[in-house]
Design a protein around this motif. Structure first.
Motif, mmCIF file in Angstrom:
data_model
loop_
_atom_site.group_PDB
_atom_site.id
_atom_site.type_symbol
_atom_site.label_atom_id
_atom_site.label_comp_id
_atom_site.label_asym_id
_atom_site.label_seq_id
_atom_site.Cartn_x
_atom_site.Cartn_y
_atom_site.Cartn_z
ATOM 1 N N SER A 82 0.816 -1.233 0.000
ATOM 2 C CA SER A 82 0.000 0.000 0.000
ATOM 3 C C SER A 82 0.843 1.273 0.000
ATOM 4 O O SER A 82 0.843 2.036 0.976
ATOM 5 N N PRO A 83 1.591 1.526 -1.087
ATOM 6 C CA PRO A 83 2.424 2.736 -1.108
ATOM 7 C C PRO A 83 1.575 4.017 -1.175
ATOM 8 O O PRO A 83 0.411 3.962 -1.576
ATOM 9 N N PRO A 84 2.177 5.165 -0.761
ATOM 10 C CA PRO A 84 1.398 6.411 -0.627
ATOM 11 C C PRO A 84 0.950 7.046 -1.943
ATOM 12 O O PRO A 84 1.647 6.947 -2.961
ATOM 13 N N LEU A 85 -0.230 7.662 -1.876
ATOM 14 C CA LEU A 85 -0.722 8.624 -2.876
ATOM 15 C C LEU A 85 -0.863 8.092 -4.293
ATOM 16 O O LEU A 85 -0.969 8.875 -5.225
ATOM 17 N N SER A 86 -0.858 6.779 -4.455
ATOM 18 C CA SER A 86 -0.946 6.306 -5.839
ATOM 19 C C SER A 86 -2.146 5.400 -6.092
ATOM 20 O O SER A 86 -2.642 5.352 -7.207
ATOM 21 N N ASN A 87 -2.607 4.714 -5.062
ATOM 22 C CA ASN A 87 -3.684 3.735 -5.260
ATOM 23 C C ASN A 87 -4.917 4.110 -4.447
ATOM 24 O O ASN A 87 -4.988 5.185 -3.866
ATOM 25 N N LEU A 88 -5.837 3.146 -4.368
ATOM 26 C CA LEU A 88 -7.029 3.359 -3.549
ATOM 27 C C LEU A 88 -7.083 2.306 -2.448
ATOM 28 O O LEU A 88 -6.977 1.109 -2.727
ATOM 29 N N TYR A 89 -7.226 2.781 -1.217
ATOM 30 C CA TYR A 89 -7.408 1.883 -0.070
ATOM 31 C C TYR A 89 -8.648 2.374 0.667
ATOM 32 O O TYR A 89 -8.624 3.455 1.257
ATOM 33 N N VAL A 90 -9.727 1.611 0.585
ATOM 34 C CA VAL A 90 -10.979 2.089 1.166
ATOM 35 C C VAL A 90 -11.693 0.946 1.893
ATOM 36 O O VAL A 90 -11.607 -0.209 1.468
ATOM 37 N N SER A 91 -12.347 1.281 3.004
ATOM 38 C CA SER A 91 -13.166 0.304 3.725
ATOM 39 C C SER A 91 -14.539 0.912 3.967
ATOM 40 O O SER A 91 -14.647 2.060 4.384
ATOM 41 N N ILE A 92 -15.554 0.102 3.683
ATOM 42 C CA ILE A 92 -16.937 0.592 3.779
ATOM 43 C C ILE A 92 -17.665 -0.198 4.858
ATOM 44 O O ILE A 92 -17.558 -1.435 4.913
ATOM 45 N N ILE A 93 -18.402 0.514 5.698
ATOM 46 C CA ILE A 93 -19.165 -0.151 6.765
ATOM 47 C C ILE A 93 -20.570 -0.468 6.243
ATOM 48 O O ILE A 93 -21.280 0.432 5.790
ATOM 49 N N LEU A 94 -20.941 -1.760 6.312
ATOM 50 C CA LEU A 94 -22.288 -2.170 5.916
ATOM 51 C C LEU A 94 -22.964 -2.867 7.090
ATOM 52 O O LEU A 94 -22.292 -3.548 7.876
ATOM 53 N N ARG A 95 -24.275 -2.699 7.182
ATOM 54 C CA ARG A 95 -25.023 -3.391 8.244
ATOM 55 C C ARG A 95 -26.231 -4.109 7.633
ATOM 56 O O ARG A 95 -27.383 -3.738 7.876
#
Ligand code: BT5
Length: 332
Positions: free
Chosen positions: A133-146
């Motif tokens: 996960s290097p900086p500022l180049s990719n997408l790292y996202v987590s979404i909360i679902l219920r």
């Protein structure tokens, strides 16, 4: 008390509200109830993040260009979703967005809140593996679902998210990614994105699911670590041009929201249909590793709970709920 991050966001909002004029330091400090020196310090910090801000003692500040950051002030104006991503927790650097989202969900964060980081120090894959996960180049996202579904259907959320991610990539690039069971998104046999979904549940009720998605967007050839150089790719590499990360995030959240709602309203059938088309797994010879056991055979299908159905050489049907697969080439 407001944190520095919130002050930065407010300064940017004020500057963006005045796209064609200068805003005096005095005006900003008055509106934000901080000293002019504090404003100057935050402007210096914003510049270090890549914001081009013109400053003059006489006329004040003017925002010339924003970097491709995924802060709320950059992302929110682009969002077309109804509810997903409306609350964004943004970090420049974090251990893992999944971990942060899990903690937030335990503290009561609502469905649709997301965690984004510009880089991860301990990006996680499945089974204790690492996500580079290097900086500022990719997408790292987590979404909360219920979701109000029984826990045994949680794997379908993984399939749904894989379909949504592949659709977003295709809509954005025109390229046609394939899904590899259960959670890899491939372009030309190289891994472009991975999903790590974590569930917090009781026997018969899901408290929440954290949908963790990593997509390689602007990672250049030289940035890939040695261990994944031959296995991975990025959208920039495949398209031959840099990607706007925030525009991609918007496309991804929109596909996810639509697919999630389709799943809740219409059930597994449309998800499984789209997943089968994207995976082209039916009838392929595979080697499956599941809980230390290795199985060799032909992939028949995924079932309505997202498990892989495999037919072994002996003609026996096996149901695999978790694991990894490798495609095998059959020699004549
Ligand atoms: C995955 O695991 O593919 C799940 C990846 C999920 C990452 C996201 S980023 C946001 C959120 N926060 C987190 O901490 N995680 C999620 P798995 O199927 O176990 O694949 C891991 C394997 O993929 C590694 O062992 C490497 O071989 C390879 N790999 C690692 N980093 C990669 C990258 N950036 N691109 C392509 N392949 C990679």
């Amino acid at each position: 008390m407001r944190g520095k991050g919130t002050i930065d966001e407010e300064i940017l909002r004020l500057l963006k509200d005045h796209p064609s004029s200068f805003l005096s330091g005095e005006e900003i400090s008055r509106q934000m109830k901080v000293t002019r020196t504090a404003v100057w310090k935050r402007v210096k910090h914003l510049r270090s993040l890549g914001y081009e801000i013109e400053a003059s003692t006489r006329t004040g500040y003017h925002l010339i260009r924003s970097p491709d950051l995924l802060t709320p002030s950059e992302v929110k104006p682009l969002l077309r979703t109804k509810w997903m991503g409306r609350i964004i927790h943004h970090f420049h650097s974090i251990d893992s967005t999944n971990l942060a989202a899990y903690q937030l969900a335990l503290q009561g964060a609502e469905e649709g809140e997301i965690v984004i980081a510009e880089s991860q120090k301990k990006g996680r894959g499945r089974l204790g593996r690492k996500w580079f996960s290097p900086p500022l180049s990719n997408l790292y996202v987590s979404i909360i679902l219920r979701p109000r579904i029984p826990p045994h259907q949680a794997s379908l959320i993984t399939l749904m998210a894989a379909v949504a991610t592949a659709d977003a990539i295709q809509r954005f690039s025109g390229l046609q990614p394939l899904i590899k069971w259960p959670n890899d998104i491939l372009l030309k046999d190289r891994k472009l994105a991975g999903l790590l979904n974590e569930i917090h549940s009781e026997m018969d009720r899901i408290h929440f699911i954290i949908l963790g998605i990593g997509v390689n967007l602007n990672m250049g050839e030289k940035m890939f670590s040695k261990e994944i150089r031959d296995l991975a790719t990025s959208l920039k590499r495949e398209m031959g041009q840099p990607i706007s990360r925030k525009a991609f995030l918007q496309a991804l959240l929109q596909e996810l929201e639509t697919w999630y709602e389709t799943f809740l309203e219409e059930g597994a059938a449309p998800v499984l249909k789209a997943w089968r088309e994207r995976s082209q797994i039916q009838g392929r010879p595979v080697k499956v590793t599941s809980f230390g056991e290795v199985l060799v055979g032909t992939a028949i299908d995924v079932d309505s709970d997202g498990a892989l159905i495999l037919e072994t050489k002996e003609g026996e049907r096996k149901r695999v709920v978790a694991g990894d697969i490798e495609y095998r080439n059959i020699k004549a």
